[in-house]
Design a protein around this motif. Structure first.
Motif, PDB file in Angstrom:
ATOM      1  N   VAL A 177       0.853  -1.191   0.000  1.00 11.68           N
ATOM      2  CA  VAL A 177       0.000   0.000   0.000  1.00 11.68           C
ATOM      3  C   VAL A 177       0.888   1.239   0.000  1.00 11.68           C
ATOM      4  CG1 VAL A 177      -1.744   1.277   1.301  1.00 11.68           C
ATOM      5  CG2 VAL A 177      -1.809  -1.235   1.249  1.00 11.68           C
ATOM      6  N   PHE A 178       0.488   2.236  -0.808  1.00  7.93           N
ATOM      7  CA  PHE A 178       1.242   3.483  -0.906  1.00  7.93           C
ATOM      8  C   PHE A 178       0.310   4.660  -0.656  1.00  7.93           C
ATOM      9  CE2 PHE A 178       3.404   0.349  -3.491  1.00  7.93           C
ATOM     10  CZ  PHE A 178       4.727   0.520  -3.155  1.00  7.93           C
ATOM     11  N   ASP A 179       0.904   5.842  -0.458  1.00  6.75           N
ATOM     12  CA  ASP A 179       0.089   7.040  -0.347  1.00  6.75           C
ATOM     13  C   ASP A 179      -0.743   7.188  -1.617  1.00  6.75           C
ATOM     14  OD1 ASP A 179      -0.400  10.088  -0.871  1.00  6.75           O
ATOM     15  OD2 ASP A 179       0.091   9.951   1.260  1.00  6.75           O
ATOM     16  N   PRO A 180      -2.039   7.522  -1.502  1.00  8.90           N
ATOM     17  CA  PRO A 180      -2.880   7.625  -2.699  1.00  8.90           C
ATOM     18  C   PRO A 180      -2.438   8.706  -3.686  1.00  8.90           C
ATOM     19  CG  PRO A 180      -4.063   8.343  -0.729  1.00  8.90           C
ATOM     20  CD  PRO A 180      -2.807   7.698  -0.261  1.00  8.90           C
ATOM     21  N   GLY A 181      -1.644   9.658  -3.235  1.00 13.53           N
ATOM     22  CA  GLY A 181      -1.169  10.704  -4.142  1.00 13.53           C
ATOM     23  C   GLY A 181       0.158  10.391  -4.804  1.00 13.53           C
ATOM     24  N   LEU A 182       0.705   9.194  -4.566  1.00 15.28           N
ATOM     25  CA  LEU A 182       2.061   8.889  -5.018  1.00 15.28           C
ATOM     26  C   LEU A 182       2.246   9.006  -6.524  1.00 15.28           C
ATOM     27  CD1 LEU A 182       4.955   7.854  -4.478  1.00 15.28           C
ATOM     28  CD2 LEU A 182       4.034   5.542  -4.772  1.00 15.28           C
ATOM     29  N   GLU A 183       1.374   8.379  -7.308  1.00 18.69           N
ATOM     30  CA  GLU A 183       1.567   8.400  -8.768  1.00 18.69           C
ATOM     31  C   GLU A 183       1.495   9.814  -9.321  1.00 18.69           C
ATOM     32  OE1 GLU A 183       2.622   6.193 -10.747  1.00 18.69           O
ATOM     33  OE2 GLU A 183       2.556   4.478  -9.389  1.00 18.69           O
ATOM     34  N   ARG A 184       0.590  10.618  -8.796  1.00 17.77           N
ATOM     35  CA  ARG A 184       0.475  12.010  -9.242  1.00 17.77           C
ATOM     36  C   ARG A 184       1.723  12.790  -8.854  1.00 17.77           C
ATOM     37  NH1 ARG A 184      -3.211  13.598  -5.819  1.00 17.77           N
ATOM     38  NH2 ARG A 184      -3.091  15.689  -6.679  1.00 17.77           N
ATOM     39  N   PHE A 185       2.240  12.517  -7.649  1.00 15.24           N
ATOM     40  CA  PHE A 185       3.465  13.179  -7.218  1.00 15.24           C
ATOM     41  C   PHE A 185       4.632  12.811  -8.127  1.00 15.24           C
ATOM     42  CE2 PHE A 185       7.467  12.480  -4.921  1.00 15.24           C
ATOM     43  CZ  PHE A 185       7.836  13.808  -4.772  1.00 15.24           C
ATOM     44  N   LEU A 186       4.783  11.512  -8.430  1.00 16.58           N
ATOM     45  CA  LEU A 186       5.886  11.090  -9.280  1.00 16.58           C
ATOM     46  C   LEU A 186       5.810  11.734 -10.657  1.00 16.58           C
ATOM     47  CD1 LEU A 186       6.130   7.296  -8.358  1.00 16.58           C
ATOM     48  CD2 LEU A 186       7.763   9.104  -7.756  1.00 16.58           C
ATOM     49  N   ASP A 187       4.604  11.873 -11.192  1.00 17.14           N
ATOM     50  CA  ASP A 187       4.446  12.526 -12.496  1.00 17.14           C
ATOM     51  C   ASP A 187       4.888  13.988 -12.414  1.00 17.14           C
ATOM     52  OD1 ASP A 187       3.454  12.247 -15.295  1.00 17.14           O
ATOM     53  OD2 ASP A 187       2.129  13.875 -14.647  1.00 17.14           O
ATOM     54  N   LYS A 188       4.517  14.662 -11.328  1.00 19.73           N
ATOM     55  CA  LYS A 188       4.936  16.054 -11.152  1.00 19.73           C
ATOM     56  C   LYS A 188       6.445  16.142 -10.986  1.00 19.73           C
ATOM     57  CE  LYS A 188       3.910  20.269  -8.560  1.00 19.73           C
ATOM     58  NZ  LYS A 188       3.097  20.898  -7.500  1.00 19.73           N
ATOM     59  N   LEU A 189       7.018  15.213 -10.225  1.00 13.83           N
ATOM     60  CA  LEU A 189       8.459  15.222  -9.999  1.00 13.83           C
ATOM     61  C   LEU A 189       9.220  15.004 -11.304  1.00 13.83           C
ATOM     62  CD1 LEU A 189      10.635  15.401  -7.805  1.00 13.83           C
ATOM     63  CD2 LEU A 189      10.439  12.924  -7.530  1.00 13.83           C
ATOM     64  N   ARG A 190       8.756  14.050 -12.107  1.00 12.56           N
ATOM     65  CA  ARG A 190       9.418  13.819 -13.402  1.00 12.56           C
ATOM     66  C   ARG A 190       9.327  15.054 -14.287  1.00 12.56           C
ATOM     67  NH1 ARG A 190       7.254   8.381 -12.634  1.00 12.56           N
ATOM     68  NH2 ARG A 190       5.285   9.021 -13.582  1.00 12.56           N
ATOM     69  N   THR A 191       8.191  15.723 -14.257  1.00 16.61           N
ATOM     70  CA  THR A 191       8.016  16.931 -15.057  1.00 16.61           C
ATOM     71  C   THR A 191       8.983  18.022 -14.617  1.00 16.61           C
ATOM     72  OG1 THR A 191       5.677  16.433 -15.448  1.00 16.61           O
ATOM     73  CG2 THR A 191       6.365  18.718 -15.740  1.00 16.61           C
ATOM     74  N   ARG A 192       9.133  18.197 -13.310  1.00 14.25           N
ATOM     75  CA  ARG A 192      10.006  19.253 -12.794  1.00 14.25           C
ATOM     76  C   ARG A 192      11.484  18.926 -13.012  1.00 14.25           C
ATOM     77  NH1 ARG A 192       9.989  23.415  -8.869  1.00 14.25           N
ATOM     78  NH2 ARG A 192       7.751  23.557  -9.265  1.00 14.25           N
ATOM     79  N   LEU A 193      11.860  17.685 -12.792  1.00 14.29           N
ATOM     80  CA  LEU A 193      13.273  17.306 -12.913  1.00 14.29           C
ATOM     81  C   LEU A 193      13.674  17.017 -14.351  1.00 14.29           C
ATOM     82  CD1 LEU A 193      13.720  14.930  -9.832  1.00 14.29           C
ATOM     83  CD2 LEU A 193      14.210  17.378  -9.988  1.00 14.29           C
ATOM     84  N   GLY A 194      12.688  16.837 -15.236  1.00 18.23           N
ATOM     85  CA  GLY A 194      12.959  16.464 -16.621  1.00 18.23           C
ATOM     86  C   GLY A 194      12.827  14.967 -16.766  1.00 18.23           C
ATOM     87  N   ARG A 195      12.100  14.579 -17.783  1.00 18.68           N
ATOM     88  CA  ARG A 195      11.858  13.153 -18.002  1.00 18.68           C
ATOM     89  C   ARG A 195      13.046  12.518 -18.690  1.00 18.68           C
ATOM     90  NH1 ARG A 195       6.401  11.830 -17.220  1.00 18.68           N
ATOM     91  NH2 ARG A 195       5.070  13.638 -16.903  1.00 18.68           N
ATOM     92  N   THR A 196      13.265  11.252 -18.396  1.00 21.97           N
ATOM     93  CA  THR A 196      14.315  10.512 -19.098  1.00 21.97           C
ATOM     94  C   THR A 196      13.791  10.130 -20.479  1.00 21.97           C
ATOM     95  OG1 THR A 196      13.525   8.468 -18.103  1.00 21.97           O
ATOM     96  CG2 THR A 196      15.323   9.598 -16.988  1.00 21.97           C
ATOM     97  N   PRO A 197      14.679   9.847 -21.441  1.00 19.89           N
ATOM     98  CA  PRO A 197      14.230   9.516 -22.794  1.00 19.89           C
ATOM     99  C   PRO A 197      13.271   8.314 -22.838  1.00 19.89           C
ATOM    100  CG  PRO A 197      16.578   9.923 -22.776  1.00 19.89           C
ATOM    101  CD  PRO A 197      16.135   9.919 -21.349  1.00 19.89           C
ATOM    102  N   ALA A 198      13.493   7.333 -21.985  1.00 17.47           N
ATOM    103  CA  ALA A 198      12.616   6.164 -21.985  1.00 17.47           C
ATOM    104  C   ALA A 198      12.275   5.815 -20.541  1.00 17.47           C
ATOM    105  CB  ALA A 198      13.302   4.967 -22.651  1.00 17.47           C
ATOM    106  N   VAL A 199      10.999   5.735 -20.270  1.00 20.17           N
ATOM    107  CA  VAL A 199      10.548   5.396 -18.926  1.00 20.17           C
ATOM    108  C   VAL A 199      10.195   3.917 -18.902  1.00 20.17           C
ATOM    109  CG1 VAL A 199       8.793   5.749 -17.171  1.00 20.17           C
ATOM    110  CG2 VAL A 199       9.689   7.721 -18.442  1.00 20.17           C
ATOM    111  N   VAL A 200      10.857   3.182 -18.027  1.00 19.42           N
ATOM    112  CA  VAL A 200      10.601   1.753 -17.895  1.00 19.42           C
ATOM    113  C   VAL A 200       9.518   1.546 -16.857  1.00 19.42           C
ATOM    114  CG1 VAL A 200      11.605  -0.471 -17.347  1.00 19.42           C
ATOM    115  CG2 VAL A 200      12.974   1.266 -18.516  1.00 19.42           C
ATOM    116  N   GLY A 201       8.441   0.807 -17.180  1.00 17.93           N
ATOM    117  CA  GLY A 201       7.353   0.657 -16.219  1.00 17.93           C
ATOM    118  C   GLY A 201       7.165  -0.758 -15.799  1.00 17.93           C
TER     119      GLY A 201
END
Length: 201
Positions: A177-201
């Protein structure tokens, strides 16, 4: 550590919430709710455990290791969930000081705020907690620049384990179980820090 007056504390919290640029509709809605809550004169800080008042401020301290684009998560014993280090804001405490204090208490470290965000919150959420003493955590998320190879001393009363996990994918993340806002936070963090060329999921 300086304790603020009630008026000073309310002003500080309002300024911190206002400083956040929402990433999505949910964060914008949470920010609007927080500002109305602050301006209503309602108590902002937890004054008695476990949940008095039933809505109160909390903080997360997001530890970011830039070279490996990873963050630390902790297996929180009481919450029975994988969360970030953090906790409740003490009565009339500056939330920035709360985040610094929690890192010192829980991990015995004192990193600086991350330069991409400074000492403003990088994210905010309004979350109903799980469990018997369910309440509303009004949470400010602060980012810190950290080194995943630096020594830490986790508080074993609080955490069953700690783990560094990638920002750009879920390989190496534990199940649970994770914080319910985690995925949204990670998306914001990637946007602010810059996305890598390929995101492995």
């Amino acid at each position: 550590m300086k304790v603020l007056t009630e008026d000073e504390a309310r002003c500080v919290v309002r300024e911190l919430v206002t400083a956040v640029t929402p990433h999505d509709r949910q964060e914008a809605a949470d920010q609007e709710w927080m500002l109305a809550w602050i301006d209503s004169g309602a108590p902002l800080f937890r004054t008695a455990k476990p949940a008095t008042p039933p809505q109160h401020l909390a903080v997360y301290a997001i530890l970011i290791d830039d070279p490996t684009r990873s963050i630390m998560i902790v297996d929180h014993r009481l919450a029975q969930a994988w969360l970030m280090p953090g906790g409740h804001v003490d009565d009339q405490e500056d939330p920035r000081a709360s985040a610094v204090r929690e890192l010192a208490e829980e991990l015995r470290i004192a990193p600086g705020f991350h330069p991409a965000f400074g000492d403003a919150p990088c994210f905010l959420t309004v979350t109903q907690t799980r469990g018997v003493d369910s309440h509303t955590d009004v949470t400010l998320w602060f980012a810190f620049q950290a080194d995943r190879d630096a020594a830490i001393v986790p508080d074993e009363r609080e955490f069953a384990q700690v783990r560094w996990v990638p920002i750009d994918g879920r390989q190496g993340w534990p199940h649970g179980v994770f914080d319910p806002g985690l995925e949204r936070f990670l998306d914001k963090l990637r946007t602010r820090l810059g996305r890598t060329p390929a995101v492995v999921g």
